[in-house]
Motif scaffolding. Structure first.
Motif, PDB file in Angstrom:
ATOM      1  N   ILE A  65      -1.636 -51.862  -8.734  1.00 32.01           N
ATOM      2  CA  ILE A  65      -0.820 -52.828  -9.471  1.00 32.01           C
ATOM      3  C   ILE A  65       0.404 -52.156 -10.078  1.00 32.01           C
ATOM      4  O   ILE A  65       1.525 -52.678  -9.971  1.00 32.01           O
ATOM      5  CB  ILE A  65      -1.659 -53.530 -10.551  1.00 32.01           C
ATOM      6  N   VAL A  66       0.231 -50.986 -10.708  1.00 31.47           N
ATOM      7  CA  VAL A  66       1.398 -50.338 -11.320  1.00 31.47           C
ATOM      8  C   VAL A  66       2.373 -49.853 -10.253  1.00 31.47           C
ATOM      9  O   VAL A  66       3.590 -49.813 -10.493  1.00 31.47           O
ATOM     10  CB  VAL A  66       0.996 -49.198 -12.285  1.00 31.47           C
ATOM     11  N   THR A  67       1.869 -49.497  -9.082  1.00 37.45           N
ATOM     12  CA  THR A  67       2.758 -49.125  -7.989  1.00 37.45           C
ATOM     13  C   THR A  67       3.633 -50.311  -7.591  1.00 37.45           C
ATOM     14  O   THR A  67       4.841 -50.169  -7.341  1.00 37.45           O
ATOM     15  CB  THR A  67       1.949 -48.625  -6.782  1.00 37.45           C
ATOM     16  N   TYR A  68       3.048 -51.482  -7.544  1.00 38.73           N
ATOM     17  CA  TYR A  68       3.800 -52.704  -7.235  1.00 38.73           C
ATOM     18  C   TYR A  68       4.843 -52.978  -8.320  1.00 38.73           C
ATOM     19  O   TYR A  68       6.017 -53.265  -8.009  1.00 38.73           O
ATOM     20  CB  TYR A  68       2.823 -53.876  -7.130  1.00 38.73           C
ATOM     21  N   LEU A  69       4.430 -52.885  -9.580  1.00 40.71           N
ATOM     22  CA  LEU A  69       5.367 -53.145 -10.675  1.00 40.71           C
ATOM     23  C   LEU A  69       6.514 -52.133 -10.688  1.00 40.71           C
ATOM     24  O   LEU A  69       7.662 -52.490 -10.968  1.00 40.71           O
ATOM     25  CB  LEU A  69       4.628 -53.116 -12.018  1.00 40.71           C
ATOM     26  N   GLU A  70       6.214 -50.882 -10.367  1.00 40.52           N
ATOM     27  CA  GLU A  70       7.260 -49.856 -10.334  1.00 40.52           C
ATOM     28  C   GLU A  70       8.292 -50.160  -9.257  1.00 40.52           C
ATOM     29  O   GLU A  70       9.502 -49.992  -9.466  1.00 40.52           O
ATOM     30  CB  GLU A  70       6.639 -48.476 -10.088  1.00 40.52           C
ATOM     31  N   PRO A  80       8.117 -40.914 -11.703  1.00 42.61           N
ATOM     32  CA  PRO A  80       9.358 -40.193 -11.387  1.00 42.61           C
ATOM     33  C   PRO A  80       9.626 -40.057  -9.897  1.00 42.61           C
ATOM     34  O   PRO A  80       8.701 -40.031  -9.070  1.00 42.61           O
ATOM     35  CB  PRO A  80       9.119 -38.814 -12.026  1.00 42.61           C
ATOM     36  N   ALA A  81      10.904 -39.936  -9.560  1.00 46.96           N
ATOM     37  CA  ALA A  81      11.308 -39.745  -8.168  1.00 46.96           C
ATOM     38  C   ALA A  81      11.223 -38.289  -7.734  1.00 46.96           C
ATOM     39  O   ALA A  81      10.986 -38.005  -6.561  1.00 46.96           O
ATOM     40  CB  ALA A  81      12.735 -40.258  -7.965  1.00 46.96           C
ATOM     41  N   ASP A  82      11.431 -37.358  -8.674  1.00 50.05           N
ATOM     42  CA  ASP A  82      11.344 -35.937  -8.337  1.00 50.05           C
ATOM     43  C   ASP A  82       9.978 -35.632  -7.717  1.00 50.05           C
ATOM     44  O   ASP A  82       8.940 -36.041  -8.272  1.00 50.05           O
ATOM     45  CB  ASP A  82      11.530 -35.098  -9.603  1.00 50.05           C
ATOM     46  N   PRO A  83       9.935 -34.948  -6.588  1.00 46.06           N
ATOM     47  CA  PRO A  83       8.656 -34.763  -5.892  1.00 46.06           C
ATOM     48  C   PRO A  83       7.565 -34.124  -6.751  1.00 46.06           C
ATOM     49  O   PRO A  83       6.418 -34.599  -6.753  1.00 46.06           O
ATOM     50  CB  PRO A  83       9.031 -33.868  -4.704  1.00 46.06           C
ATOM     51  N   ALA A  84       7.918 -33.039  -7.468  1.00 48.03           N
ATOM     52  CA  ALA A  84       6.906 -32.362  -8.280  1.00 48.03           C
ATOM     53  C   ALA A  84       6.452 -33.247  -9.436  1.00 48.03           C
ATOM     54  O   ALA A  84       5.251 -33.339  -9.737  1.00 48.03           O
ATOM     55  CB  ALA A  84       7.453 -31.035  -8.804  1.00 48.03           C
ATOM     56  N   ASP A  85       7.406 -33.898 -10.102  1.00 46.29           N
ATOM     57  CA  ASP A  85       7.053 -34.762 -11.229  1.00 46.29           C
ATOM     58  C   ASP A  85       6.235 -35.965 -10.763  1.00 46.29           C
ATOM     59  O   ASP A  85       5.311 -36.395 -11.451  1.00 46.29           O
ATOM     60  CB  ASP A  85       8.309 -35.242 -11.952  1.00 46.29           C
ATOM     61  N   ARG A  86       6.596 -36.496  -9.589  1.00 45.52           N
ATOM     62  CA  ARG A  86       5.823 -37.630  -9.074  1.00 45.52           C
ATOM     63  C   ARG A  86       4.401 -37.193  -8.753  1.00 45.52           C
ATOM     64  O   ARG A  86       3.433 -37.897  -9.098  1.00 45.52           O
ATOM     65  CB  ARG A  86       6.484 -38.214  -7.828  1.00 45.52           C
ATOM     66  N   ARG A 155       9.391 -37.342 -20.877  1.00 42.90           N
ATOM     67  CA  ARG A 155       9.586 -38.752 -21.246  1.00 42.90           C
ATOM     68  C   ARG A 155       8.324 -39.520 -20.882  1.00 42.90           C
ATOM     69  O   ARG A 155       7.455 -39.013 -20.158  1.00 42.90           O
ATOM     70  CB  ARG A 155      10.790 -39.346 -20.510  1.00 42.90           C
ATOM     71  N   ILE A 156       8.214 -40.730 -21.380  1.00 44.16           N
ATOM     72  CA  ILE A 156       7.024 -41.531 -21.097  1.00 44.16           C
ATOM     73  C   ILE A 156       6.938 -41.848 -19.603  1.00 44.16           C
ATOM     74  O   ILE A 156       7.930 -42.229 -18.974  1.00 44.16           O
ATOM     75  CB  ILE A 156       7.038 -42.842 -21.931  1.00 44.16           C
ATOM     76  N   THR A 157       5.774 -41.643 -19.040  1.00 49.51           N
ATOM     77  CA  THR A 157       5.518 -41.966 -17.639  1.00 49.51           C
ATOM     78  C   THR A 157       4.113 -42.550 -17.517  1.00 49.51           C
ATOM     79  O   THR A 157       3.343 -42.597 -18.492  1.00 49.51           O
ATOM     80  CB  THR A 157       5.613 -40.731 -16.717  1.00 49.51           C
ATOM     81  N   LEU A 158       3.785 -42.953 -16.302  1.00 53.40           N
ATOM     82  CA  LEU A 158       2.433 -43.413 -16.015  1.00 53.40           C
ATOM     83  C   LEU A 158       1.399 -42.372 -16.423  1.00 53.40           C
ATOM     84  O   LEU A 158       0.283 -42.736 -16.823  1.00 53.40           O
ATOM     85  CB  LEU A 158       2.310 -43.723 -14.517  1.00 53.40           C
ATOM     86  N   ALA A 159       1.734 -41.100 -16.349  1.00 53.61           N
ATOM     87  CA  ALA A 159       0.790 -40.049 -16.732  1.00 53.61           C
ATOM     88  C   ALA A 159       0.300 -40.253 -18.157  1.00 53.61           C
ATOM     89  O   ALA A 159      -0.906 -40.219 -18.435  1.00 53.61           O
ATOM     90  CB  ALA A 159       1.452 -38.676 -16.584  1.00 53.61           C
ATOM     91  N   ASP A 160       1.219 -40.471 -19.081  1.00 56.28           N
ATOM     92  CA  ASP A 160       0.848 -40.670 -20.488  1.00 56.28           C
ATOM     93  C   ASP A 160       0.104 -41.979 -20.688  1.00 56.28           C
ATOM     94  O   ASP A 160      -0.862 -42.047 -21.455  1.00 56.28           O
ATOM     95  CB  ASP A 160       2.106 -40.657 -21.363  1.00 56.28           C
ATOM     96  N   ILE A 161       0.566 -43.023 -20.022  1.00 59.56           N
ATOM     97  CA  ILE A 161      -0.074 -44.332 -20.156  1.00 59.56           C
ATOM     98  C   ILE A 161      -1.523 -44.265 -19.694  1.00 59.56           C
ATOM     99  O   ILE A 161      -2.429 -44.786 -20.355  1.00 59.56           O
ATOM    100  CB  ILE A 161       0.729 -45.383 -19.370  1.00 59.56           C
ATOM    101  N   SER A 162      -1.757 -43.593 -18.582  1.00 65.08           N
ATOM    102  CA  SER A 162      -3.112 -43.507 -18.036  1.00 65.08           C
ATOM    103  C   SER A 162      -4.017 -42.648 -18.908  1.00 65.08           C
ATOM    104  O   SER A 162      -5.131 -43.052 -19.255  1.00 65.08           O
ATOM    105  CB  SER A 162      -3.075 -42.943 -16.612  1.00 65.08           C
ATOM    106  N   VAL A 163      -3.546 -41.472 -19.272  1.00 61.20           N
ATOM    107  CA  VAL A 163      -4.393 -40.537 -20.015  1.00 61.20           C
ATOM    108  C   VAL A 163      -4.653 -41.032 -21.435  1.00 61.20           C
ATOM    109  O   VAL A 163      -5.814 -41.137 -21.872  1.00 61.20           O
ATOM    110  CB  VAL A 163      -3.758 -39.134 -20.024  1.00 61.20           C
ATOM    111  N   ALA A 164      -3.616 -41.349 -22.174  1.00 66.49           N
ATOM    112  CA  ALA A 164      -3.811 -41.774 -23.564  1.00 66.49           C
ATOM    113  C   ALA A 164      -4.592 -43.085 -23.630  1.00 66.49           C
ATOM    114  O   ALA A 164      -5.500 -43.238 -24.448  1.00 66.49           O
ATOM    115  CB  ALA A 164      -2.467 -41.908 -24.272  1.00 66.49           C
ATOM    116  N   GLY A 165      -4.236 -44.031 -22.753  1.00 62.31           N
ATOM    117  CA  GLY A 165      -4.914 -45.318 -22.778  1.00 62.31           C
ATOM    118  C   GLY A 165      -6.396 -45.220 -22.483  1.00 62.31           C
ATOM    119  O   GLY A 165      -7.203 -45.981 -23.021  1.00 62.31           O
TER     120      GLY A 165
END
Length: 212
Positions: A65-70, A80-86, A155-165
């Motif tokens: 779902i988040v992939t669709y929203l992104e 992120p678009a950067d390969p390593a960050d993504r 910066r805020i990314t899906l990583a933070d949303i997933s882990v903290a949530g």
């Protein structure tokens, strides 16, 4: 766009916060375990939460779902678009779903879901096992949280949303990282979960559980 699921689910919480960070409004339809809601089943035939519908498009699984929203709402970019960050962002999302959530789930199910919603005793030994499983997870996060207080790209990314949530469910049971032992993790969780995308929803969850 409609989001189907139980508000206390960490996976439903992930999608809700992700959409909120993008400024996207979702209609939220609560469904419970074994819910026969036909619209939910059309999105999620195996009852996997959450389910999601956007017009004729239907899908389940929080990461899908988040992939669709992104893709549909690319700004602000939360993957992120950067390969390593993504790659690191997707790793943290997978880590939250498959390592962190099962540990916290043992605590939450046995101390809240079973007694409050199913009318039966929880397995306290399983809950304690979940607590033990969280300790190396806390240690891992304490060691990798950067000075920016964001897991990826400063910066805020899906990583933070997933882990903290995902940490919220154990916190509802009073299980949180010890501030003295995990000061960076404690500050990180307070900052991320204090964001508008999380705070109001968590407040509603606590009131639902009679914690506030």
């Amino acid at each position: 766009m409609i989001l189907y699921g139980a508000p206390l689910s960490p996976f439903v919480r992930k999608v809700s916060a992700f959409a909120a960070e993008k400024g996207v409004e979702l209609e939220k339809v609560a469904v419970g375990l074994g819910d026969p809601n036909p619209d939910f089943l059309a999105c999620s035939p195996f009852r996997k939460m959450p389910g999601f519908a956007d017009g004729d498009f239907r899908i389940s699984d929080s990461s899908a779902i988040v992939t669709y929203l992104e893709a549909k709402f690319p700004e602000p970019a939360l993957i992120p678009a950067d390969p390593a960050d993504r790659a690191r962002t997707i790793w943290f999302d997978e880590f939250a779903d498959t390592i962190l959530a099962p540990a916290g789930g043992k605590i939450f199910f046995n101390r809240i879901v079973a007694p409050k919603f199913m009318g039966k005793d929880g397995d306290e030994e399983a809950a304690k096992q979940g607590e033990a499983e969280l300790l190396p997870i806390y240690g891992y996060l304490e060691g990798i949280i950067p000075a920016s207080n964001f897991l990826v790209a400063d910066r805020i990314t899906l990583a933070d949303i997933s882990v903290a949530g995902t940490c919220v469910n154990a916190a509802h049971c009073g299980v949180v990282p010890d501030v003295a032992a995990y000061p960076k993790l404690s500050a990180y969780l307070a900052a991320i979960l204090g964001r508008a995308s999380f705070a109001a929803g968590i407040g509603k969850e606590r009131r639902m559980l009679g914690l506030d």
